[in-house]
Design a protein around this motif. Structure first.
Motif, PDB file in Angstrom:
ATOM      1  N   GLN A  54       1.026  -1.163  -0.009  1.00  0.00           N
ATOM      2  CA  GLN A  54      -0.137   0.055  -0.024  1.00  0.00           C
ATOM      3  C   GLN A  54       0.786   1.189   0.175  1.00  0.00           C
ATOM      4  OE1 GLN A  54      -0.140  -2.207   2.503  1.00  0.00           O
ATOM      5  NE2 GLN A  54      -2.231  -3.210   2.410  1.00  0.00           N
ATOM      6  N   ASP A  55       0.380   2.367  -0.526  1.00  0.00           N
ATOM      7  CA  ASP A  55       0.939   3.696  -0.357  1.00  0.00           C
ATOM      8  C   ASP A  55       0.844   4.130   1.246  1.00  0.00           C
ATOM      9  OD1 ASP A  55       1.959   4.144  -2.867  1.00  0.00           O
ATOM     10  OD2 ASP A  55       0.102   4.988  -3.551  1.00  0.00           O
ATOM     11  N   PHE A  56       2.110   4.657   1.633  1.00  0.00           N
ATOM     12  CA  PHE A  56       1.859   5.326   2.951  1.00  0.00           C
ATOM     13  C   PHE A  56       1.745   6.682   2.971  1.00  0.00           C
ATOM     14  CE2 PHE A  56       4.218   1.172   3.731  1.00  0.00           C
ATOM     15  CZ  PHE A  56       3.134   0.658   4.735  1.00  0.00           C
ATOM     16  N   ASP A  57       1.164   7.214   3.655  1.00  0.00           N
ATOM     17  CA  ASP A  57       0.851   8.832   3.977  1.00  0.00           C
ATOM     18  C   ASP A  57       1.830   9.165   4.786  1.00  0.00           C
ATOM     19  OD1 ASP A  57      -0.204  11.259   3.393  1.00  0.00           O
ATOM     20  OD2 ASP A  57      -2.110  10.702   4.636  1.00  0.00           O
ATOM     21  N   HIS A  58       2.412  10.129   4.479  1.00  0.00           N
ATOM     22  CA  HIS A  58       3.349  10.778   5.425  1.00  0.00           C
ATOM     23  C   HIS A  58       2.804  11.095   6.855  1.00  0.00           C
ATOM     24  CE1 HIS A  58       7.007  12.970   6.745  1.00  0.00           C
ATOM     25  NE2 HIS A  58       6.405  14.007   7.029  1.00  0.00           N
ATOM     26  N   GLN A  59       1.542  11.499   6.721  1.00  0.00           N
ATOM     27  CA  GLN A  59       0.848  11.820   8.022  1.00  0.00           C
ATOM     28  C   GLN A  59       0.819  10.454   8.891  1.00  0.00           C
ATOM     29  OE1 GLN A  59      -2.693  13.791   7.167  1.00  0.00           O
ATOM     30  NE2 GLN A  59      -1.664  15.841   6.997  1.00  0.00           N
ATOM     31  N   GLU A  60       0.660   9.547   8.140  1.00  0.00           N
ATOM     32  CA  GLU A  60       0.209   8.050   8.743  1.00  0.00           C
ATOM     33  C   GLU A  60       1.621   7.713   9.416  1.00  0.00           C
ATOM     34  OE1 GLU A  60      -1.549   5.172   6.406  1.00  0.00           O
ATOM     35  OE2 GLU A  60      -3.175   6.475   6.029  1.00  0.00           O
ATOM     36  N   THR A  61       2.592   7.951   8.667  1.00  0.00           N
ATOM     37  CA  THR A  61       3.797   7.503   9.427  1.00  0.00           C
ATOM     38  C   THR A  61       4.297   8.379  10.424  1.00  0.00           C
ATOM     39  OG1 THR A  61       4.552   7.088   6.965  1.00  0.00           O
ATOM     40  CG2 THR A  61       6.026   6.962   8.526  1.00  0.00           C
ATOM     41  N   THR A  62       4.091   9.417  10.478  1.00  0.00           N
ATOM     42  CA  THR A  62       4.496  10.422  11.483  1.00  0.00           C
ATOM     43  C   THR A  62       3.506  10.015  12.704  1.00  0.00           C
ATOM     44  OG1 THR A  62       4.868  12.344   9.936  1.00  0.00           O
ATOM     45  CG2 THR A  62       4.671  12.983  12.328  1.00  0.00           C
ATOM     46  N   GLY A  63       2.371   9.771  12.396  1.00  0.00           N
ATOM     47  CA  GLY A  63       1.447   9.106  13.686  1.00  0.00           C
ATOM     48  C   GLY A  63       1.939   7.860  14.236  1.00  0.00           C
ATOM     49  N   ALA A  64       2.503   6.983  13.287  1.00  0.00           N
ATOM     50  CA  ALA A  64       2.914   5.747  13.859  1.00  0.00           C
ATOM     51  C   ALA A  64       4.126   5.934  14.732  1.00  0.00           C
ATOM     52  CB  ALA A  64       3.178   4.920  12.621  1.00  0.00           C
ATOM     53  N   VAL A  65       5.163   6.723  14.129  1.00  0.00           N
ATOM     54  CA  VAL A  65       6.350   6.923  14.827  1.00  0.00           C
ATOM     55  C   VAL A  65       5.998   7.640  16.448  1.00  0.00           C
ATOM     56  CG1 VAL A  65       8.437   8.279  15.047  1.00  0.00           C
ATOM     57  CG2 VAL A  65       7.745   6.969  13.073  1.00  0.00           C
ATOM     58  N   GLY A  66       5.123   8.706  16.390  1.00  0.00           N
ATOM     59  CA  GLY A  66       4.687   9.357  17.524  1.00  0.00           C
ATOM     60  C   GLY A  66       4.081   8.312  18.372  1.00  0.00           C
ATOM     61  N   SER A  67       3.400   7.309  18.101  1.00  0.00           N
ATOM     62  CA  SER A  67       2.687   6.368  18.795  1.00  0.00           C
ATOM     63  C   SER A  67       3.942   5.424  19.610  1.00  0.00           C
ATOM     64  CB  SER A  67       1.703   5.455  18.115  1.00  0.00           C
ATOM     65  OG  SER A  67       1.283   4.231  19.004  1.00  0.00           O
ATOM     66  N   TYR A  68       4.612   4.959  18.686  1.00  0.00           N
ATOM     67  CA  TYR A  68       5.823   4.237  18.996  1.00  0.00           C
ATOM     68  C   TYR A  68       6.835   4.934  20.285  1.00  0.00           C
ATOM     69  CZ  TYR A  68       5.478   0.611  15.963  1.00  0.00           C
ATOM     70  OH  TYR A  68       4.739  -0.783  15.153  1.00  0.00           O
ATOM     71  N   LEU A  69       6.826   6.393  19.959  1.00  0.00           N
ATOM     72  CA  LEU A  69       8.025   7.075  20.771  1.00  0.00           C
ATOM     73  C   LEU A  69       7.100   7.275  22.079  1.00  0.00           C
ATOM     74  CD1 LEU A  69       9.638   9.791  18.519  1.00  0.00           C
ATOM     75  CD2 LEU A  69      10.469   7.783  19.763  1.00  0.00           C
ATOM     76  N   LEU A  70       5.602   7.564  22.072  1.00  0.00           N
ATOM     77  CA  LEU A  70       4.775   7.902  23.256  1.00  0.00           C
ATOM     78  C   LEU A  70       4.801   6.352  24.246  1.00  0.00           C
ATOM     79  CD1 LEU A  70       2.741   9.064  25.136  1.00  0.00           C
ATOM     80  CD2 LEU A  70       0.707   8.278  23.629  1.00  0.00           C
ATOM     81  N   GLY A  71       4.964   5.320  23.453  1.00  0.00           N
ATOM     82  CA  GLY A  71       4.981   3.893  23.961  1.00  0.00           C
ATOM     83  C   GLY A  71       6.414   3.630  24.759  1.00  0.00           C
ATOM     84  N   LEU A  72       7.400   4.320  24.108  1.00  0.00           N
ATOM     85  CA  LEU A  72       8.640   3.985  24.548  1.00  0.00           C
ATOM     86  C   LEU A  72       8.862   4.818  25.830  1.00  0.00           C
ATOM     87  CD1 LEU A  72      11.549   2.957  24.244  1.00  0.00           C
ATOM     88  CD2 LEU A  72      12.040   4.936  22.774  1.00  0.00           C
ATOM     89  N   GLY A  73       8.548   6.161  25.725  1.00  0.00           N
ATOM     90  CA  GLY A  73       8.414   6.799  26.863  1.00  0.00           C
ATOM     91  C   GLY A  73       7.604   6.367  28.242  1.00  0.00           C
ATOM     92  N   LEU A  74       6.535   5.897  27.895  1.00  0.00           N
ATOM     93  CA  LEU A  74       5.667   5.055  28.967  1.00  0.00           C
ATOM     94  C   LEU A  74       6.480   3.815  29.469  1.00  0.00           C
ATOM     95  CD1 LEU A  74       2.138   5.505  27.694  1.00  0.00           C
ATOM     96  CD2 LEU A  74       3.148   6.725  29.578  1.00  0.00           C
ATOM     97  N   ALA A  75       6.917   3.132  28.683  1.00  0.00           N
ATOM     98  CA  ALA A  75       7.224   1.883  29.056  1.00  0.00           C
ATOM     99  C   ALA A  75       8.838   2.122  29.945  1.00  0.00           C
ATOM    100  CB  ALA A  75       8.059   1.151  27.996  1.00  0.00           C
ATOM    101  N   THR A  76       9.647   3.229  29.395  1.00  0.00           N
ATOM    102  CA  THR A  76      10.830   3.609  30.242  1.00  0.00           C
ATOM    103  C   THR A  76      10.626   4.210  31.651  1.00  0.00           C
ATOM    104  OG1 THR A  76      11.799   4.315  28.020  1.00  0.00           O
ATOM    105  CG2 THR A  76      12.746   5.070  30.164  1.00  0.00           C
ATOM    106  N   LEU A  77       9.367   4.967  31.502  1.00  0.00           N
ATOM    107  CA  LEU A  77       9.164   5.763  32.930  1.00  0.00           C
ATOM    108  C   LEU A  77       8.541   4.575  33.747  1.00  0.00           C
ATOM    109  CD1 LEU A  77       8.188   8.114  34.357  1.00  0.00           C
ATOM    110  CD2 LEU A  77       5.647   7.997  33.571  1.00  0.00           C
ATOM    111  N   LEU A  78       7.653   3.567  33.294  1.00  0.00           N
ATOM    112  CA  LEU A  78       7.329   2.615  34.340  1.00  0.00           C
ATOM    113  C   LEU A  78       8.273   1.852  34.777  1.00  0.00           C
ATOM    114  CD1 LEU A  78       4.317   1.462  32.358  1.00  0.00           C
ATOM    115  CD2 LEU A  78       4.195   2.380  34.702  1.00  0.00           C
ATOM    116  N   THR A  79       9.515   1.601  33.748  1.00  0.00           N
ATOM    117  CA  THR A  79      10.697   0.755  34.274  1.00  0.00           C
ATOM    118  C   THR A  79      11.293   1.468  35.543  1.00  0.00           C
ATOM    119  OG1 THR A  79      10.700  -0.287  32.129  1.00  0.00           O
ATOM    120  CG2 THR A  79      12.750  -0.399  33.438  1.00  0.00           C
ATOM    121  N   VAL A  80      11.440   2.828  35.097  1.00  0.00           N
ATOM    122  CA  VAL A  80      12.238   3.375  36.057  1.00  0.00           C
ATOM    123  C   VAL A  80      11.814   3.786  37.399  1.00  0.00           C
ATOM    124  CG1 VAL A  80      13.058   6.069  36.789  1.00  0.00           C
ATOM    125  CG2 VAL A  80      13.376   5.220  34.384  1.00  0.00           C
TER     126      VAL A  80
END
Length: 133
Positions: free
Chosen positions: A20-46
């Motif tokens: 499928q064609d990827f929309d730039h906004q979808e990719t940015t939203g997916a990366v933002g979702s992963y970064l939010l998850g990474l931040g929450l996972a790191t916070l919970l670990t700390v």
């Protein structure tokens, strides 16, 4: 069927993943979702390490706090990294997760049952010492 022919028709459900064609906004939203998850996972670990290593928390409540933080960590990983939600398009994912949890619970209960039964049926040490003489 070429991509332009497929685009002319309205059968996008037949496209393979990655085609499928990827929309730039979808990719940015997916990366933002992963970064939010990474931040929450790191916070919970700390926070888990802080709770385990501090004297500021009431000592008998530390295991309960760690279990709550572990469950929150599992939730973060399921939602942000595995994208398992309760939406209608994720029914198979939720069923696979439920089956996995069932298997883990069966293994845990079975192991505890076997270990308890073996411990109960073992001969006391003093009787075993008399058998070896």
């Amino acid at each position: 069927m070429s991509y332009s022919e497929r685009q002319a028709g309205s059968h996008f459900a037949d496209a393979v993943p990655g085609d499928q064609d990827f929309d730039h906004q979808e990719t940015t939203g997916a990366v933002g979702s992963y970064l939010l998850g990474l931040g929450l996972a790191t916070l919970l670990t700390v926070v888990s390490f802080f709770v385990a290593g501090t004297t500021l928390v009431w000592t008998p409540s530390i295991p309960v706090a760690l279990v709550v933080l572990a469950i929150a960590q599992i939730g973060v990983h399921l939602v942000f990294f595995l994208h398992i939600t309760t939406g209608p398009d994720n029914t198979n994912n939720v069923l696979a997760l439920a089956f996995g949890v069932l298997i883990v619970l069966v293994l845990m209960v079975g192991t505890i049952w076997v270990m308890t039964t073996m411990n109960h049926n073992m001969m006391p040490m003093d009787q075993m010492m008399h058998m070896h003489q």
